[in-house]
Design an enzyme around this catalytic site. Sequence first.
Site, short mmCIF file in Angstrom:
data_model
loop_
_atom_site.label_atom_id
_atom_site.label_comp_id
_atom_site.label_asym_id
_atom_site.label_seq_id
_atom_site.Cartn_x
_atom_site.Cartn_y
_atom_site.Cartn_z
N ALA A 163 0.83 -1.21 0.00
CA ALA A 163 0.00 0.00 0.00
C ALA A 163 0.87 1.26 0.00
O ALA A 163 1.77 1.39 -0.82
CB ALA A 163 -0.97 -0.04 1.18
N SER A 164 0.64 2.17 0.93
CA SER A 164 1.25 3.50 0.87
C SER A 164 2.73 3.53 1.21
O SER A 164 3.37 4.59 1.09
CB SER A 164 0.50 4.47 1.78
OG SER A 164 -0.75 4.81 1.21
N ILE A 165 3.31 2.42 1.64
CA ILE A 165 4.77 2.38 1.76
C ILE A 165 5.39 2.60 0.38
O ILE A 165 6.55 2.99 0.26
CB ILE A 165 5.23 1.05 2.39
CG1 ILE A 165 4.67 0.92 3.81
CG2 ILE A 165 6.75 0.95 2.44
CD1 ILE A 165 4.99 -0.40 4.48
N SER A 166 4.59 2.38 -0.68
CA SER A 166 5.04 2.66 -2.04
C SER A 166 5.48 4.11 -2.19
O SER A 166 6.36 4.43 -3.01
CB SER A 166 3.92 2.35 -3.03
OG SER A 166 3.47 1.01 -2.90
#
Length: 541
Positions: A163-166
């Site tokens: 997810a938002s660790i991208s």
Amino acid sequence: MYRLLSAVTLQAATPGGRAWGCGRRGAHQRAGLPPLGNGWVGGLGLGLGLALGVKLAGGLRGAAPAQPPAAPDPEAWPQAVPLLEQSLAPRSLQTPASPHSRCFARAIESSRDLLHRIKDEVGAPGIVVGVSVDGKEVWSEGLGYADVENRVPCKPETVMRIASISKSLTMVALAKLWEAGKLDLDVPVQHYVPEFPEKEYEGEKVSVTTRLLISHLSGIRHYEKDMKKVKEEKAYKALKMMKGTMASDQEKELKEKGSKSNEKNDFSKAKSEQDNESKCRKHGKKKNDFEQGSQFLYSTFGYTLLAAIVERASGYKYLDYMQKIFHDLDMLTTVQEENEPVIYNRARNKSGIKEQGKVLSVMRSKRFYVYNKKRRLINTPYVDNSYKWAGGGFLSTVGDLLKFGNAMLYGYQVGLFKNSNENLLPGYLKPETMVMIWTPVPNTEMSWDKEGKYAMAWGVVEKKQTHGSCRKQRHYASHTGGAVGASSVLLVLPEELDTEVINNKVPPRGIIVSIICNMQSVGLNSTALKIALEFDKDRSE
């Protein structure tokens, strides 16, 4: 010997005795065959006697006396797991214990218990954790199932949505381009993406820059389309914070008397802003939802625009440029999420054949989960995350995330060690770049830890201690992730280094924790911080 043979023969010949041949004789009789005679019993006794004699003779030829069999421990029996439970309960799969991990046995046991409790509390089917200390992976383990239907257990190699660790991964691409002089963080984005329309706020042109996009200060919205709702929520939060700062009795009294009218004024202001926005859109104007730089509005769509900037500044396709970075960082299992490629160890959710934008039939399954209104576990619907690779569309493992965290921590700390060790290799990003990335930005929020601020694609909590012998807030950086059927966190807890006594140390120095889960809406940051502090406690002892 004679007594033993006599006893055996007598027991076999006794009508009510439980002789070895008794079952076979009964079978003979049940089949209607003639009964076995006493001679058969005698022969059996003689043969058994000869066999025992040979055994005893062998034992007398210098063999040590046999130890009597140990009595069974009745307390140990209840510990056996029933066969049914063995077949249903997933094994806890973890990496083989290394010499480093033995030093953290207490922290591992404590952290495993914590994860089990979190997993049970939220009802997550599966969860995977990884921990590294001073650049070395000391623990990684999977709990529960990556695939509930087929009873596939989670393991350290399980690939899930991060997810938002991208966003933190995309930040590395932007930072490398900035270091190379190919990207200016403070010029309007139209310099790189001229197709992006110019924006206005309250009738005036505003400038959207790469720096503002990175820290979610550009005014571009997130998933929520109803900006009236977003603004009302933000006005309400701001009002609550303002009320919380009132200390005097007079201010408290004013708060009680005027709270309703204040809330009404704030909501009416948000409504008027929404009406102005509608008017601007009717006249064809491109309007931002918030004023640039003044208000934090978390936006994954902003990172989609950043992916376009990476392409124009680098001259490569975004995914090609990111794959080069993953190769350099040795993150060999980190890839963009796509439906067609075969990705080993991927946790899966249902997908189908698409034609003219419609899913026609289920062709294979990717397992990510959510609970329905009846609190029953169900598979999440198929989603196409290609529109947000840069902000939330990558897949990875806890091992790869640990490598990424250590590379960032090394770059952050290597400047402190250069004077004492000139043979150190440079970091993937320069120390001054990492300091910039991990410096909190004004007017931002860190939703997963209210004591922190958002920096550049990372949330950062600074070191703080207000009173002696009281709570001490550690400095750390982290980013969480939430997607359809997935939750994640990557947390970096740097060691509190004393620059005068670092001669015998080399970077990275600190704890990295990564957790990924195949259930959405699971807050993992506080859990990761607790785990990091447990390992830091064992490390310092």
